[in-house]
Motif scaffolding. Sequence first.
Motif, PDB file in Angstrom:
ATOM      1  N   GLY A  99       0.807  -1.220   0.000  1.00  0.00           N
ATOM      2  CA  GLY A  99       0.000   0.000   0.000  1.00  0.00           C
ATOM      3  C   GLY A  99       0.835   1.263   0.000  1.00  0.00           C
ATOM      4  N   ALA A 100       1.842   1.311   0.868  1.00  0.00           N
ATOM      5  CA  ALA A 100       2.678   2.508   0.954  1.00  0.00           C
ATOM      6  C   ALA A 100       3.532   2.667  -0.305  1.00  0.00           C
ATOM      7  CB  ALA A 100       3.569   2.433   2.192  1.00  0.00           C
ATOM      8  N   ASN A 156      -7.032  -3.200  11.400  1.00  0.00           N
ATOM      9  CA  ASN A 156      -5.615  -2.968  11.130  1.00  0.00           C
ATOM     10  C   ASN A 156      -5.325  -2.910   9.635  1.00  0.00           C
ATOM     11  OD1 ASN A 156      -4.722  -2.818  13.823  1.00  0.00           O
ATOM     12  ND2 ASN A 156      -4.674  -5.048  13.993  1.00  0.00           N
ATOM     13  N   ALA A 157      -6.054  -3.686   8.844  1.00  0.00           N
ATOM     14  CA  ALA A 157      -5.864  -3.652   7.396  1.00  0.00           C
ATOM     15  C   ALA A 157      -6.245  -2.288   6.836  1.00  0.00           C
ATOM     16  CB  ALA A 157      -6.705  -4.743   6.730  1.00  0.00           C
ATOM     17  N   ILE A 158      -7.252  -1.644   7.436  1.00  0.00           N
ATOM     18  CA  ILE A 158      -7.657  -0.304   7.001  1.00  0.00           C
ATOM     19  C   ILE A 158      -6.588   0.707   7.423  1.00  0.00           C
ATOM     20  CG2 ILE A 158      -9.458   1.458   7.111  1.00  0.00           C
ATOM     21  CD1 ILE A 158     -11.409  -0.774   7.928  1.00  0.00           C
ATOM     22  N   ARG A 159      -6.128   0.608   8.652  1.00  0.00           N
ATOM     23  CA  ARG A 159      -5.090   1.539   9.134  1.00  0.00           C
ATOM     24  C   ARG A 159      -3.833   1.466   8.270  1.00  0.00           C
ATOM     25  NH1 ARG A 159      -6.475  -0.260  14.769  1.00  0.00           N
ATOM     26  NH2 ARG A 159      -7.816   1.354  15.659  1.00  0.00           N
ATOM     27  N   ASP A 160      -3.498   0.241   7.814  1.00  0.00           N
ATOM     28  CA  ASP A 160      -2.298   0.087   6.993  1.00  0.00           C
ATOM     29  C   ASP A 160      -2.361   0.915   5.716  1.00  0.00           C
ATOM     30  OD1 ASP A 160      -1.143  -1.614   8.796  1.00  0.00           O
ATOM     31  OD2 ASP A 160      -1.728  -3.450   7.750  1.00  0.00           O
ATOM     32  N   ILE A 161      -3.552   1.077   5.161  1.00  0.00           N
ATOM     33  CA  ILE A 161      -3.700   1.840   3.926  1.00  0.00           C
ATOM     34  C   ILE A 161      -3.361   3.311   4.146  1.00  0.00           C
ATOM     35  CG2 ILE A 161      -5.428   2.692   2.265  1.00  0.00           C
ATOM     36  CD1 ILE A 161      -6.724  -0.072   2.421  1.00  0.00           C
ATOM     37  N   PHE A 162      -3.665   3.816   5.327  1.00  0.00           N
ATOM     38  CA  PHE A 162      -3.452   5.234   5.622  1.00  0.00           C
ATOM     39  C   PHE A 162      -2.147   5.491   6.366  1.00  0.00           C
ATOM     40  CE2 PHE A 162      -8.045   4.804   5.123  1.00  0.00           C
ATOM     41  CZ  PHE A 162      -8.352   5.899   4.339  1.00  0.00           C
ATOM     42  N   VAL A 163      -1.275   4.475   6.448  1.00  0.00           N
ATOM     43  CA  VAL A 163      -0.104   4.581   7.309  1.00  0.00           C
ATOM     44  C   VAL A 163       0.813   5.745   6.943  1.00  0.00           C
ATOM     45  CG1 VAL A 163       1.296   2.955   5.960  1.00  0.00           C
ATOM     46  CG2 VAL A 163       1.743   3.237   8.395  1.00  0.00           C
ATOM     47  N   PHE A 164       0.871   6.099   5.648  1.00  0.00           N
ATOM     48  CA  PHE A 164       1.803   7.144   5.246  1.00  0.00           C
ATOM     49  C   PHE A 164       1.148   8.517   5.118  1.00  0.00           C
ATOM     50  CE2 PHE A 164       4.873   3.882   4.497  1.00  0.00           C
ATOM     51  CZ  PHE A 164       6.085   4.541   4.616  1.00  0.00           C
ATOM     52  N   VAL A 165      -0.091   8.653   5.547  1.00  0.00           N
ATOM     53  CA  VAL A 165      -0.718   9.978   5.529  1.00  0.00           C
ATOM     54  C   VAL A 165      -1.200  10.397   6.902  1.00  0.00           C
ATOM     55  CG1 VAL A 165      -1.435   9.764   3.126  1.00  0.00           C
ATOM     56  CG2 VAL A 165      -3.027   9.078   4.927  1.00  0.00           C
TER      57      VAL A 165
END
Length: 265
Positions: free
Chosen positions: A51-52, A212-221
């Motif tokens: 994702g990132a 956690n799978a949703i949080r991973d998508i937004f990890v870099f913002v």
Amino acid sequence: MNDEQRLRATFREEARELLTELEGSLLALEDNPFDRDAVGRVFRALHTIKGAGGLVGFDDIAAFAHEMETVFEAVRDGDSEVSSALISLSLAGRDLLQQLLHEELTLDDPQAKTLVAELRRHQSEERAFDSPQGPPSFGADGGAATYLIRFRPSADLFQRGVNPEGLFRELKRLGSCHAIARTDAIPPLTQLDPQQCHLSWDITLTTSHDINAIRDIFVFVEGESRVEIERIEGVGSAGGDGDAALAGDTVDEGALREEPASRQD
């Protein structure tokens, strides 16, 4: 160093840590093929790298991490098993990801093409466990849940090299989602800066993946942007702000609905 270069440098640093975690988790699985926690760590590392990497323009890394993630998604869901062959393939994949990160090769190189083909062949040859005595399922909770995601990006989102469309594509892979663009922060045309992000979004997502799978998508913002995720009861209810986003509808890539003016805060 401009903002895009800074974001890519941050990804490289984070990716190196994730690759170290990935290697350790794979070695743990080599010792204990039924270690559910290790499977979860492998899947989460690959998912985050994918994702990132896609968000910051490392397309080859995102594509190859997706190939590995697909294999371990089957393991996590109990449809495939951890074998010595899989561990060997995955450790080779980890090394390839590191080479891609250092830009020592691309997915067009024969070495990379061969490894992709081997991962796909492994996946196609695996069979789901039919025996009730087989290894336990690695699935989350056996059912889908609906989440409300409030995404309030920082104004300099575009200048930092982040395309929101990539975020929506990743959410779409998790399940059924519907997004409403909030336009209340858009200034008059004479004051509008096209290089700044003036939109925010309310999103409903129905998925069998965990939060956690949703949080991973937004990890870099998440550092500069505000991201709120909450599980909601009842598909079709977006909760608190009087929004009527319908979970289960599909968000079209590049075409997100604007929220009517009468429903602005």
